[in-house]
Scaffold this motif. Structure first.
Motif, PDB file in Angstrom:
ATOM      1  N   GLY A  13     -39.962 -46.418  49.358  1.00 20.50           N
ATOM      2  CA  GLY A  13     -40.370 -47.786  49.077  1.00 20.50           C
ATOM      3  C   GLY A  13     -40.182 -48.146  47.611  1.00 20.50           C
ATOM      4  N   SER A 116     -46.325 -49.181  45.904  1.00 25.17           N
ATOM      5  CA  SER A 116     -45.500 -48.475  46.893  1.00 25.17           C
ATOM      6  C   SER A 116     -45.895 -47.011  46.869  1.00 25.17           C
ATOM      7  N   CYS A 294     -45.563 -52.852  49.414  1.00 24.70           N
ATOM      8  CA  CYS A 294     -44.497 -52.605  50.389  1.00 24.70           C
ATOM      9  C   CYS A 294     -44.535 -51.150  50.849  1.00 24.70           C
ATOM     10  N   SER A 311     -38.885 -52.991  51.428  1.00 25.94           N
ATOM     11  CA  SER A 311     -39.193 -52.842  50.004  1.00 25.94           C
ATOM     12  C   SER A 311     -38.167 -53.570  49.139  1.00 25.94           C
TER      13      SER A 311
END
Ligand code: SF4
Lengths: 418, 115
Positions: A13, A116, A294, A311
């Motif tokens: 990500g 992430s 994300c 992402s």
């Protein structure tokens, strides 16, 4: 120094988000707590990755390498072995409180943050298995890390609870390394793993799969000595007289993953009760202005290809936010998970920025051979899609465009009809 | 002998049966027949595993076979790898062993380890 965007975590990500967010005008810094890039992909040494992203069948490390190469080529700023402790809002962004293994405590100023940080594994305490608490009971992903990175096999006689893909993959992996895997128990009447993994991880090695079974006892003083499984009915109540005992020194748990959002604790971020990640609009903007999320930190994915794709979009949105000095959109149209749908990501659509098709991710509540997904606004079907072989373990997508909206700001509900 | 296994070509996952004469049943499409014939005559698998390595960041290097190997050779290859130790620097797709366990297939690195 002030950064435009700080990306927390350099797994699938984070790498993809950073690549999409960085350009000559946007300064991006990536923080990674490990000494290497790639995150969880480094321990996922099996193949099956990249079929969508590259139309190739790659192993986890090979998949990561493609993004790592691109990342280095672009010269994106990076701090390895740096753990983020917390985030604090300032007048024009955030202070990221981090700890660098060599440099010590750091306060990093940034306008925006992309979370992430991936996910963590549900443990025994979170699923309440009765019995003693000996060593040898651990999440399957931890056992995978021990084996594939540290070279340490955590048990010789193994049982696995939960038939998700990590459990199946570890069943094969430990068998190849010389352990005996005595079985896998799955509380549902079906496996949550991919068919391919059932065939090549269990059937290839004659490992029994006990569907509608769960672990009801764990025995052993210091080290695990044995477990008991029992069958359950549709309401997950134990059925008397179905006990089976197994002598094992290792019980692996493959019972679910949860977004790792620990660094958000000091912020007032609206969380999603089902995904357990932050709620986001279609630009991956959380309820806190300037904070994006994300990958598995947002909601747990089954395919890394989906993480990369999502992402990338989050990275682009964060970049737009800092370049165009956008605020958080005031008019948010609600997206509701209706009949048969467990959740949707995003939870809302920012109408001030809704100018193109958006890809909505969701999960169904139960398996079906055929299904129709319908988006409904003001009792009118505004979009629909047919699908075959849907299952809770497989993430689905549906596209919505600005032209689809007929009912102004009225909420849109997604339903599944079988 | 009747062979019974799951077709992995698509998510439907048909339960395939192959009888003594090689007759396939249980398939919902033709691809199932091709897969069933392959599985009963020469089943192959991609083997992914690790070998020891003298790296600073990992004690194991992830590797795979350069192409699928016969399913029956999986444990022989694992045994041949048990004593192998790779040395850094390793680049992705470096050959770690040529012709492993007489399979005519190489073992290649799936990861880069510089130090
Ligand atoms: S036989 Fe055809 S339909 Fe059935 S799983 Fe194989 S490819 Fe899919």
């Amino acid at each position: 120094m002030t950064w435009d965007i700080v990306v927390i975590g350099a797994g699938a990500g984070g790498l993809s988000a950073a690549l999409a967010a960085q350009d000559d005008h946007v300064k991006v810094l990536v923080l990674e707590r490990e000494a290497v890039l790639g995150g969880i992909l480094n321990q996922c040494i099996h193949n099956g990755f990249g079929l969508h992203e590259f139309e190739e069948d790659l192993t986890g490390p090979e998949y990561a390498e493609r993004f790592i190469d691109a990342f280095h080529e672009r010269g994106i700023d990076l701090r390895l072995e740096t753990t983020v402790m917390g985030l604090h809002e300032t007048r024009n962004g955030f202070v990221v409180e981090a700890f660098d293994r060599r440099a010590g405590k750091l306060d990093i100023q940034t306008r925006a943050v992309i979370l992430s940080s991936g996910c963590y594994e549900r443990t025994r305490g979170q699923i309440r298995i009765p019995g003693e608490r000996p060593a040898g009971v651990m999440p399957a992903g931890s056992a995978q890390r021990y084996l594939n990175i540290e070279g340490y096999l955590v048990g010789k006689e193994v049982f696995i609870l939960g038939s998700g893909d990590i459990g199946l993959i570890m069943a094969r992996r430990m068998t190849l390394e010389g352990a005996t895997v005595k079985g896998i128990a799955e509380i549902m009447p079906y496996s949550n793993g991919l068919t391919r993994n059932i065939a090549q991880c269990l059937e290839d090695f004659d490992i029994p799969l006990y569907l509608s079974h769960t672990v009801t006892d764990i025995r052993g003083a210091d080290r695990l000595e044995g477990i008991t499984i029992e069958a359950v009915d549709e309401d997950f109540r134990v059925i008397e007289g179905t006990k089976k005992d197994f002598a094992v020194d290792c019980l692996l748990l493959s019972v679910g993953l949860i977004p790792d959002t620990m660094v958000l604790e000091s912020l007032d971020v609206k969380m999603h009760p089902h995904t357990r990640g932050p709620k986001v609009d279609h630009t991956f903007h959380t309820s806190v202005e300037g904070l994006f999320a994300c990958g598995n930190a947002l909601h747990v994915h089954d395919l890394v290809d989906d993480v990369s794709e999502e992402s990338r979009r989050a990275g682009r949105c964060a970049k737009d936010y800092v370049r165009k000095s956008l605020g958080k959109g005031e008019t948010q149209l609600e997206l509701i998970a209706g009949e048969g749908i467990a959740y949707t990501v995003p939870s809302t659509i920012d109408l001030s920025r809704f100018d193109d098709l958006i890809r909505c991710a969701f999960r169904v509540k139960r398996k079906a051979q055929t299904a129709t997904f319908k988006l409904i606004q003001d009792d009118t079907v505004i979009a629909s899609r047919k699908a075959r072989f849907v299952a809770p373990a497989e993430m689905e997508h549906i596209d919505i465009g600005p032209d689809d909206l007929k009912g102004g700001h009225a909420p849109v509900t997604l339903i599944m009809e079988v | 002998m009747v062979h019974e296994f799951t077709c992995i070509v698509c998510p439907v996952g048909c339960r395939l049966r192959v009888d003594k004469g090689g007759e396939v049943s249980g398939h919902k499409c033709k691809r199932g027949i091709v897969y069933a014939t392959e599985e009963t005559t020469h089943p192959t698998r991609m083997l992914t595993t690790t070998v020891k390595v003298n790296s600073r960041v990992a004690k194991r290097l992830s590797v795979r076979t350069s192409r699928p190997i016969p399913k029956a050779a999986m444990f022989d290859v694992m045994q041949a790898l048990a004593t192998v130790e790779a040395r850094v620097p390793v680049n992705i797709h470096d050959v770690i062993i040529h012709n492993v366990a007489g399979t005519d297939v190489d073992i290649i690195a799936t990861r880069r380890l510089a130090t």
